[in-house]
Design a protein around this motif. Structure first.
Motif, short mmCIF file in Angstrom:
data_model
loop_
_atom_site.label_atom_id
_atom_site.label_comp_id
_atom_site.label_asym_id
_atom_site.label_seq_id
_atom_site.Cartn_x
_atom_site.Cartn_y
_atom_site.Cartn_z
N LYS A 111 0.90 -1.18 -0.08
CA LYS A 111 0.00 -0.08 0.07
C LYS A 111 0.84 1.05 0.04
N LYS A 112 0.41 2.20 -0.57
CA LYS A 112 0.95 3.69 -0.38
C LYS A 112 0.67 4.48 0.64
N THR A 113 -0.46 4.48 1.11
CA THR A 113 -1.13 5.08 2.27
C THR A 113 -2.08 4.16 3.12
N THR A 114 -1.96 4.93 4.50
CA THR A 114 -2.75 3.81 5.55
C THR A 114 -4.13 4.60 5.51
N GLY A 115 -4.69 5.63 4.81
CA GLY A 115 -6.01 6.09 4.64
C GLY A 115 -6.22 6.62 6.03
N LEU A 116 -5.15 6.80 7.11
CA LEU A 116 -5.42 7.53 8.30
C LEU A 116 -4.54 8.66 8.49
N VAL A 117 -5.06 10.11 8.70
CA VAL A 117 -4.47 11.12 8.62
C VAL A 117 -3.50 10.98 9.69
N GLY A 118 -1.99 11.50 9.39
CA GLY A 118 -0.86 11.52 10.25
C GLY A 118 -0.31 10.22 10.48
N LEU A 119 -0.77 9.48 9.90
CA LEU A 119 -0.20 7.81 10.13
C LEU A 119 0.40 7.21 8.71
N ALA A 120 1.84 7.54 8.88
CA ALA A 120 2.42 6.94 7.55
C ALA A 120 2.61 5.58 7.27
N VAL A 121 2.74 5.08 6.18
CA VAL A 121 2.93 3.52 6.12
C VAL A 121 4.25 3.29 6.55
N CYS A 122 4.52 2.10 7.14
CA CYS A 122 5.96 1.72 7.66
C CYS A 122 6.41 0.80 6.66
N ASP A 123 7.61 1.05 6.34
CA ASP A 123 8.44 0.13 5.26
C ASP A 123 8.72 -1.31 5.77
N THR A 124 9.27 -1.26 7.33
CA THR A 124 9.88 -2.48 7.81
C THR A 124 8.84 -2.59 9.10
N PRO A 125 7.76 -2.90 9.06
CA PRO A 125 6.97 -3.37 10.32
C PRO A 125 7.15 -4.37 11.31
N HIS A 126 7.90 -5.53 10.73
CA HIS A 126 8.32 -6.59 11.44
C HIS A 126 9.34 -5.97 12.41
N GLU A 127 10.37 -5.47 11.57
CA GLU A 127 11.68 -4.91 12.46
C GLU A 127 11.26 -3.99 13.60
N ARG A 128 10.33 -3.11 13.08
CA ARG A 128 9.99 -1.96 14.02
C ARG A 128 8.98 -2.61 15.35
N LEU A 129 8.31 -3.52 15.18
CA LEU A 129 7.70 -4.22 16.14
C LEU A 129 8.35 -5.05 17.23
N ARG A 130 9.45 -5.78 16.46
CA ARG A 130 10.32 -6.47 17.16
C ARG A 130 10.84 -5.68 18.15
N ILE A 131 11.71 -4.36 17.55
CA ILE A 131 12.30 -3.47 18.45
C ILE A 131 11.37 -2.99 19.34
N LEU A 132 10.29 -2.64 19.30
CA LEU A 132 9.14 -2.05 20.28
C LEU A 132 8.95 -3.22 21.22
#
Length: 116
Positions: free
Chosen positions: A6-27
């Motif tokens: 996807k190019k957009t989440t469709g939610l204002v102020g919430l950008a698409v994450c290119d590396t969601p697995h890595e980001r979630l693992r870190i968090l």
């Protein structure tokens, strides 16, 4: 990964994450690290640790972003990331607040009684 879907989440102020697995693992790892500073018998630590470990295991087991969104049941993956960021913030605040410690003074009579 998500950028390909996807190019957009469709939610204002919430950008698409290119590396969601890595980001979630870190968090999720950071949340678990913070929780280690809370006493083991504290309810917040016990339940948050359990939920976070379940979610971390899902992230590690499911490489497909869409399927991961369905398993986590938290909306779009970017919303799940936002929720994890909020949980990390809360966990850090809980260390300052120390809700597991006894009250400083006795509560007023009937404070916990409902209905009055």
């Amino acid at each position: 990964m998500a950028g390909l879907l996807k190019k957009t989440t469709g939610l204002v102020g919430l950008a698409v994450c290119d590396t969601p697995h890595e980001r979630l693992r870190i968090l999720y790892t950071k949340i678990l690290d913070v929780l280690e500073q809370i006493p083991k018998n504290a309810a917040y630590r016990k339940y948050t640790e359990e939920i976070t470990n379940e979610k971390l295991n899902m992230v590690k087991a499911e490489p497909d972003v869409k399927k991961l969104e369905d398993k986590l049941q938290g909306g779009q993956i970017e919303e799940v990331i936002s929720q994890a960021e909020n949980e990390l913030s809360l966990a850090r605040k809980m260390i300052q607040w120390k809700p597991w410690e006894p009250l400083v003074e006795e509560p007023p009579a009937n404070q916990w009684k409902w209905p009055i």
